[in-house]
Design a protein around this motif. Structure first.
Motif, mmCIF file in Angstrom:
data_model
loop_
_atom_site.group_PDB
_atom_site.id
_atom_site.type_symbol
_atom_site.label_atom_id
_atom_site.label_comp_id
_atom_site.label_asym_id
_atom_site.label_seq_id
_atom_site.Cartn_x
_atom_site.Cartn_y
_atom_site.Cartn_z
ATOM 1 N N MET A 122 0.822 -1.201 0.000
ATOM 2 C CA MET A 122 0.000 0.000 0.000
ATOM 3 C C MET A 122 0.863 1.261 0.000
ATOM 4 N N LEU A 123 1.908 1.268 0.864
ATOM 5 C CA LEU A 123 2.780 2.437 0.932
ATOM 6 C C LEU A 123 3.448 2.679 -0.416
ATOM 7 N N ARG A 124 3.815 1.571 -1.064
ATOM 8 C CA ARG A 124 4.464 1.708 -2.360
ATOM 9 C C ARG A 124 3.492 2.313 -3.362
ATOM 10 N N TYR A 125 2.237 1.905 -3.257
ATOM 11 C CA TYR A 125 1.225 2.431 -4.165
ATOM 12 C C TYR A 125 1.069 3.940 -3.979
ATOM 13 N N ILE A 126 0.980 4.339 -2.699
ATOM 14 C CA ILE A 126 0.824 5.772 -2.416
ATOM 15 C C ILE A 126 2.006 6.546 -2.965
ATOM 16 N N PHE A 127 3.186 5.993 -2.738
ATOM 17 C CA PHE A 127 4.398 6.657 -3.200
ATOM 18 C C PHE A 127 4.377 6.809 -4.719
ATOM 19 N N VAL A 160 -10.156 -4.976 -4.863
ATOM 20 C CA VAL A 160 -9.172 -4.076 -5.448
ATOM 21 C C VAL A 160 -7.876 -4.183 -4.661
ATOM 22 N N ARG A 161 -6.820 -4.555 -5.341
ATOM 23 C CA ARG A 161 -5.516 -4.605 -4.686
ATOM 24 C C ARG A 161 -4.529 -3.847 -5.540
ATOM 25 N N TYR A 162 -3.828 -2.907 -4.924
ATOM 26 C CA TYR A 162 -2.863 -2.127 -5.696
ATOM 27 C C TYR A 162 -1.470 -2.656 -5.444
ATOM 28 N N GLU A 163 -0.889 -3.189 -6.453
ATOM 29 C CA GLU A 163 0.481 -3.680 -6.272
ATOM 30 C C GLU A 163 1.415 -3.011 -7.254
#
Lengths: 374, 307
Positions: free
Chosen positions: B1-6, B304-307
């Motif tokens: 998740m943090l990577r997605y936000i970044f 929904v999964r953000y990778e």
């Protein structure tokens, strides 16, 4: 021979589609009432400005901020005091003022010699016209004049500049409808073409084109439109472009989605196999087949566009005085809601009814044309 | 998740750059300048002014200078409000705009969800019809019509609330602006929640929950609303943009000292730096809000999964 048969078949099926849609629409009471209201609006837009007794840019300096009324201005008991004021303003002394129906007879004296030009002072008022001299004393110090009294009807009152609200409302409806129609055409043209091309070519081009739409979606677009309008002047033509430029995004998405599914249909493959040029396929096969959803979306776009025009005019960025639009009238009306609430209420009502009618008709059309409901 | 936000934050940089560039050149290529007055200025005064605001340099140099200063957090001095920097003016306008926007957004979410749920649970009752009618009204009637009418009725005729003014953000002064600003969004959210809720209440997992004999409150809140909230959550991005747009007129009508009014005034007086400043602040708000909405969506929808 075969060609003719196909054409006939085509006509038959398409007529039944629209006929069913019409039948379904006729059952929808809200949509039919809205249709009637819209027809009235269009008639007002076309003929209204010709039928109003006074022009939308005609100012009556004697009648500013008059409230809406069915009575004629000036009222009967106001005519003689008005005549007294006019006489005093012309630096004469009123001796006798007699009101007789639609004419008024004024006898006045002056300390200086007068000539026939004295009538001009009386004519200058909105109330009196066609002033003529009945009798002039030999020393030119005493005059008797007769003038016609004009009485005006302001059903919706007058604004701060003494302009008839009825005439302004009629011209505002015309402008709002005109901008709504023209900007919708602009948005329609850009959106349909863009969406059809992206969906038809597909692949990388589609990706890039839709990515651009996504980015535009995330922008606070209205701010750019405001900048555009402010910096390039208040040009009605520019406003069509600006409004069309925002509203085409949804249309592009809808048409692209339709095109993607049409793209896989046999008749498109057949056209391709026969060597029809892509642009001709888009024109002849893709765009006509997306017409249903496009029509529905267009009817829902017109109120949005009218709203946007009113929004810009409200901020003083759209149509400029002495021309006017519903948004501009609401903006002017909301400046002094305490003193002249009727200047706000009538245009606000006119805009609200128009938007309701357009939305209900759009919803009704969507239900009538929706193939899923059939 | 943090990577997605970044990654999303990184992705926002080109968009922001695009906005700054477009706005900069859109303003500059337009005819007319900020110092076009009724009476022409002395040539020497004009030269001094142009030099002070770097207007005497070529356009591309001005652009890079602006970008360079912006990276250091300097938006330059305002052209018209002498002795004020753009940051100072924005800092003065932001409290009003943020208060107004946040309250309106909360109002929209809370009232929209509640009204939508009630309408869905009592489908085809008079409550349902009232909610649907109100929603149609809220969607159709623009807030620049609603706001002056509210001011007329409650401010002038009934004299219950002040018809305008900020008054340091006093609650009484905020009621009408917040209602006028939130009404269209309340209407849209209520309609969306109602539709999604009716569907969710008919779905298999809700029927199963009912069969297990779970209490209605739990079925509504845990099982239906969570599914029904999804379309409404994805609508929050456009809603925020709508609130920003609406705040321009609302601030104008009620005379509130916010960013929206600042923007229009700056544009009308060709205050180049202030226009740029307001556009950037508004764009940043929109971008951040879209990001928050996407994250919320991921949190609510397990698919929904953000990778």
């Amino acid at each position: 021979m075969a060609d003719i048969q196909i054409d006939e078949l085509d006509l038959g099926t398409s007529r039944s589609l629209w006929a069913t849609a019409w039948l379904r629409l006729r059952k929808n009471k809200a949509a039919m009432v809205s249709l009637g209201v819209l027809i009235i609006y269009v008639l007002i837009g076309i003929f209204g400005p010709m039928m109003t007794p006074y022009g939308h840019d005609q100012t009556f300096r004697d009648f500013t901020r008059e409230p809406a009324s069915l009575e004629r201005y000036p009222r009967v008991d106001e005519i003689v005091p008005a005549a007294e004021r006019v006489v005093t303003r012309s630096r004469l002394q009123a001796e006798e003022i007699v009101l007789d129906g639609d004419t008024i007879t004024i006898t006045a004296t002056s300390r200086r010699e007068m000539d026939e030009r004295v009538t001009r002072y009386i004519d200058r008022s909105d109330i009196f016209s066609n002033t003529r001299i009945l009798e002039m004393s030999d020393d030119n110090l005493r005059v008797t004049m007769q003038a016609d009294v004009n009485r005006y009807l302001f059903i919706f009152g007058t604004d701060t500049n003494g302009r008839d609200q009825l005439a302004r409302l009629a011209i505002a409806i015309r402008i709002s409808l005109l901008v709504g129609a023209a900007a919708t055409v602009v948005a329609l043209a850009i959106g349909v073409l863009y969406g059809a091309i992206a969906g038809f070519i597909g692949g990388m081009t589609d990706n890039i084109m839709m990515r651009i739409v996504d980015i535009l979606y995330s922008l606070p677009f209205i701010f750019f439109v405001i900048l555009l309008v402010v910096f390039f002047g208040n040009n009605v033509f520019l406003m069509f472009i600006a409004i069309g430029a925002i509203e085409w995004l949804d249309m592009a998405r809808i048409v692209r989605g339709q095109t993607l599914s049409l793209r896989r249909r046999e008749f498109v493959s057949a056209a391709e196999a026969m060597g029809v040029r892509p642009i001709s396929i888009v024109k002849r096969h893709i765009i006509p087949n997306t017409l249903g959803p496009v029509i529905v979306y267009t009817t829902l776009m017109v109120p949005k566009v009218i709203l946007l025009e009113s929004f810009l005019s409200f901020l003083g960025l759209g149509v400029q005085n002495p021309l006017t639009s519903l948004g501009l009238m609401i903006s002017e009306g909301s400046r002094d809601i305490q003193g002249t609430p009727y200047l706000l209420i009538y245009p606000a009502l006119a805009l609200t009814i128009l938007l309701f009618a357009l939305n209900f008709l759009g919803d009704g059309l969507r239900d009538a044309l929706d193939p899923k409901d059939r | 998740m943090l990577r997605y936000i970044f990654r999303r934050l990184l992705g926002a940089i080109p968009t922001l750059f695009l906005i700054v560039t477009t706005a900069f050149f859109l303003i500059r290529i337009a005819p007319g300048g900020p110092f076009d007055a009724e009476r022409a200025l002395e040539p020497s005064v004009l030269a001094n002014l142009n030099a002070y605001f770097h207007l005497d340099k070529p356009l591309y140099q001005q652009y890079f200078l602006y970008l360079w200063n912006l990276l250091q957090g300097d938006m330059g001095p305002s052209f018209f409000r002498r002795d004020f920097s753009v940051q100072e003016l924005l800092a003065a306008g932001l409290p009003a705009s943020i208060t107004l926007g946040t309250l309106a957004l909360l109002t929209a979410i809370v009232f929209g969800s509640i009204l939508g749920c009630i309408a869905a649970l009592r489908q085809n009752s008079w409550i349902d019809y009232t909610v649907v009618a109100t929603a149609t009204f809220g969607i159709t009637v623009p807030n620049f019509v609603v706001a002056p009418l509210l001011a007329l009725v409650f401010g002038v005729w009934l004299n219950l609330l002040p018809a305008g003014g900020w008054n340091g953000g006093a609650p009484a002064n905020l009621v009408m602006p917040v209602i006028a600003l939130a009404l269209p969004q309340v209407a849209v959210i209520a309609r969306m929640i109602r539709g999604a809720m009716i569907e969710a209440l008919r779905s298999d997992h809700v029927r199963t929950a009912r069969a297990y004999g779970l209490p209605t409150r739990m079925i509504v809140v845990t099982h239906s609303l969570r599914a029904a909230a999804l379309p409404a959550v994805s609508y929050l991005g456009p809603a925020a943009a709508g609130l920003l747009t609406g705040s321009i007129v609302i601030e104008q009508i009620f005379g509130l000292p916010g960013i929206g009014r600042e923007f229009v005034n700056a544009a009308l007086s060709r205050d180049y730096t202030l226009v740029m400043g307001t556009v950037i602040v508004i764009a940043v708000f929109v971008l951040i809000f879209n990001l928050i909405v996407d994250i919320l969506y991921a949190a609510l929808d397990p698919r929904v999964r953000y990778e």
